[in-house]
Design a protein around this motif. Structure first.
Motif, PDB file in Angstrom:
ATOM      1  N   ALA A 119       0.815  -1.218   0.000  1.00  0.00           N
ATOM      2  CA  ALA A 119       0.000   0.000   0.000  1.00  0.00           C
ATOM      3  C   ALA A 119       0.848   1.267   0.000  1.00  0.00           C
ATOM      4  O   ALA A 119       0.565   2.215  -0.739  1.00  0.00           O
ATOM      5  N   GLY A 120       1.899   1.328   0.828  1.00  0.00           N
ATOM      6  CA  GLY A 120       2.711   2.537   0.940  1.00  0.00           C
ATOM      7  C   GLY A 120       3.330   2.979  -0.372  1.00  0.00           C
ATOM      8  O   GLY A 120       3.111   4.117  -0.816  1.00  0.00           O
ATOM      9  N   PRO A 121       4.113   2.112  -1.032  1.00  0.00           N
ATOM     10  CA  PRO A 121       4.696   2.490  -2.328  1.00  0.00           C
ATOM     11  C   PRO A 121       3.642   2.852  -3.373  1.00  0.00           C
ATOM     12  O   PRO A 121       3.837   3.775  -4.168  1.00  0.00           O
ATOM     13  N   VAL A 122       2.514   2.135  -3.370  1.00  0.00           N
ATOM     14  CA  VAL A 122       1.464   2.412  -4.348  1.00  0.00           C
ATOM     15  C   VAL A 122       0.906   3.816  -4.150  1.00  0.00           C
ATOM     16  O   VAL A 122       0.708   4.566  -5.111  1.00  0.00           O
ATOM     17  N   GLU A 123       0.652   4.200  -2.900  1.00  0.00           N
ATOM     18  CA  GLU A 123       0.098   5.529  -2.627  1.00  0.00           C
ATOM     19  C   GLU A 123       1.056   6.634  -3.060  1.00  0.00           C
ATOM     20  O   GLU A 123       0.642   7.649  -3.637  1.00  0.00           O
ATOM     21  N   ARG A 124       2.346   6.446  -2.786  1.00  0.00           N
ATOM     22  CA  ARG A 124       3.317   7.478  -3.169  1.00  0.00           C
ATOM     23  C   ARG A 124       3.495   7.534  -4.683  1.00  0.00           C
ATOM     24  O   ARG A 124       3.641   8.615  -5.271  1.00  0.00           O
ATOM     25  N   PHE A 125       3.483   6.372  -5.341  1.00  0.00           N
ATOM     26  CA  PHE A 125       3.583   6.380  -6.795  1.00  0.00           C
ATOM     27  C   PHE A 125       2.335   7.009  -7.415  1.00  0.00           C
ATOM     28  O   PHE A 125       2.418   7.735  -8.411  1.00  0.00           O
ATOM     29  N   HIS A 126       1.184   6.728  -6.826  1.00  0.00           N
ATOM     30  CA  HIS A 126      -0.065   7.327  -7.285  1.00  0.00           C
ATOM     31  C   HIS A 126       0.028   8.850  -7.240  1.00  0.00           C
ATOM     32  O   HIS A 126      -0.390   9.552  -8.171  1.00  0.00           O
ATOM     33  N   GLU A 127       0.589   9.384  -6.174  1.00  0.00           N
ATOM     34  CA  GLU A 127       0.741  10.829  -6.046  1.00  0.00           C
ATOM     35  C   GLU A 127       1.704  11.379  -7.094  1.00  0.00           C
ATOM     36  O   GLU A 127       1.459  12.433  -7.688  1.00  0.00           O
ATOM     37  N   ARG A 131       6.607  -4.471  -8.699  1.00  0.00           N
ATOM     38  CA  ARG A 131       8.020  -4.727  -8.408  1.00  0.00           C
ATOM     39  C   ARG A 131       8.726  -3.520  -7.808  1.00  0.00           C
ATOM     40  O   ARG A 131       9.935  -3.550  -7.599  1.00  0.00           O
ATOM     41  N   MET A 132       7.961  -2.461  -7.538  1.00  0.00           N
ATOM     42  CA  MET A 132       8.525  -1.290  -6.860  1.00  0.00           C
ATOM     43  C   MET A 132       8.530  -1.560  -5.357  1.00  0.00           C
ATOM     44  O   MET A 132       7.479  -1.668  -4.739  1.00  0.00           O
ATOM     45  N   ARG A 133       9.726  -1.664  -4.789  1.00  0.00           N
ATOM     46  CA  ARG A 133       9.829  -2.010  -3.375  1.00  0.00           C
ATOM     47  C   ARG A 133       9.696  -0.788  -2.470  1.00  0.00           C
ATOM     48  O   ARG A 133       9.271  -0.881  -1.341  1.00  0.00           O
ATOM     49  N   SER A 134      10.074   0.367  -2.960  1.00  0.00           N
ATOM     50  CA  SER A 134       9.882   1.611  -2.215  1.00  0.00           C
ATOM     51  C   SER A 134       9.796   2.750  -3.215  1.00  0.00           C
ATOM     52  O   SER A 134      10.352   2.670  -4.310  1.00  0.00           O
ATOM     53  N   VAL A 135       9.057   3.784  -2.829  1.00  0.00           N
ATOM     54  CA  VAL A 135       8.874   4.960  -3.687  1.00  0.00           C
ATOM     55  C   VAL A 135       8.979   6.200  -2.810  1.00  0.00           C
ATOM     56  O   VAL A 135       8.365   6.277  -1.747  1.00  0.00           O
ATOM     57  N   SER A 136       9.765   7.162  -3.249  1.00  0.00           N
ATOM     58  CA  SER A 136       9.845   8.450  -2.562  1.00  0.00           C
ATOM     59  C   SER A 136       9.717   9.555  -3.602  1.00  0.00           C
ATOM     60  O   SER A 136      10.159   9.400  -4.753  1.00  0.00           O
ATOM     61  N   LEU A 137       9.095  10.653  -3.203  1.00  0.00           N
ATOM     62  CA  LEU A 137       8.860  11.753  -4.130  1.00  0.00           C
ATOM     63  C   LEU A 137       9.990  12.761  -4.081  1.00  0.00           C
ATOM     64  O   LEU A 137      10.535  13.061  -3.025  1.00  0.00           O
TER      65      LEU A 137
END
Length: 245
Positions: A151-159, A214-220
């Motif tokens: 959920a976390g990476p998906v929400e940040r990628f969504h943003e 396959r995105m393990r972490s996402v940061s903006l």
């Protein structure tokens, strides 16, 4: 009316409204006995709630049952900007997939939600729809190594996708190799249930496609990007059977 009796009535009105909204079957004489008032007093409370806008129906005959009309709540739903955008995108996906269920009602729902945006935001949302591509269902072989994304990476990628922000991702490819990438997410492609991001990869200085699961972490990154032409990404769509071009 004294202050105490006024407060008592207000508390009773709040309690009665709450009980009605809970969809409990209510009999006036039972509620009156529970609250220690007469049926006539409780009937006046019901009249006050009607005046406040609650569509209360009463059953005829013995018992004095009351309930909210079945349509209560329709038209009262408030959506945030992000929620409204998500709803519109979801409707666009269903329309492109040509789902036979409830298709007749999607267009008016879309128009009503779209009307809630300002003209500038409306244009922005329309452009967002064009950035989402729908393909066929992923093959069985592809689905075998699919795991639902966190959920976390998906929400940040969504943003990042919604606001056109540069993102840094920790990515694991099909061989298990992990790399750190800085990307501009321009388009999304759904081959159900798998989402692919068509991006400009700043590490490779080229177009690249990434599986979102396959995105393990996402940061903006506090940096936005400008859209590149759709034609730049056509090579990454070779062999993809899109439902709409």
């Amino acid at each position: 009316m004294t202050r105490t009796s006024t407060e008592t009535r207000l508390e009773r009105l709040d309690l009665l409204a709450t009980r009605l909204k809970s969809d409990e079957p209510l009999i006036l004489k039972d509620i009156a006995a529970e609250l220690g008032v007469s049926v006539r007093t409780l009937s006046r409370d019901v009249a006050i709630l009607r005046e406040r806008g609650l569509p209360i129906e009463a059953d005829r005959g013995r018992g004095g049952g009351v309930r909210l009309h079945w349509s209560w709540g329709i038209g009262r739903m408030a959506l945030s900007y992000r929620e409204a955008v998500d709803l519109l995108v979801s409707l666009a996906i269903v329309e492109q997939m040509k789902s036979p269920i409830l298709m007749a009602n999607l267009a008016p729902v879309r128009r009503k939600v779209m009307a809630s945006f300002s003209p500038a935001d409306r244009s922005r949302v329309q452009k967002l729809k064009s950035r989402i591509l729908i393909g066929r269902t992923a093959s069985v072989d592809v689905q075998e190594n699919y795991t639902p994304p966190q959920a976390g990476p998906v929400e940040r990628f969504h943003e990042a996708f919604l606001l056109m922000k540069v993102a840094e991702i920790d990515y694991r490819d099909d061989k298990g190799t992990r790399t750190r990438r800085r990307i501009e997410p321009h388009f999304l492609l759904l081959n159900y249930p798998i989402w692919y991001a068509l991006c400009w990869d700043r590490l490779r200085n080229d177009i690249r496609t990434f599986r979102c699961d396959r995105m393990r972490s996402v940061s903006l990154v506090e940096e936005t990007f400008r859209m590149r032409p759709y034609a730049d990404f056509k090579a990454g769509l070779e062999g993809v059977d899109l439902l709409l071009p």
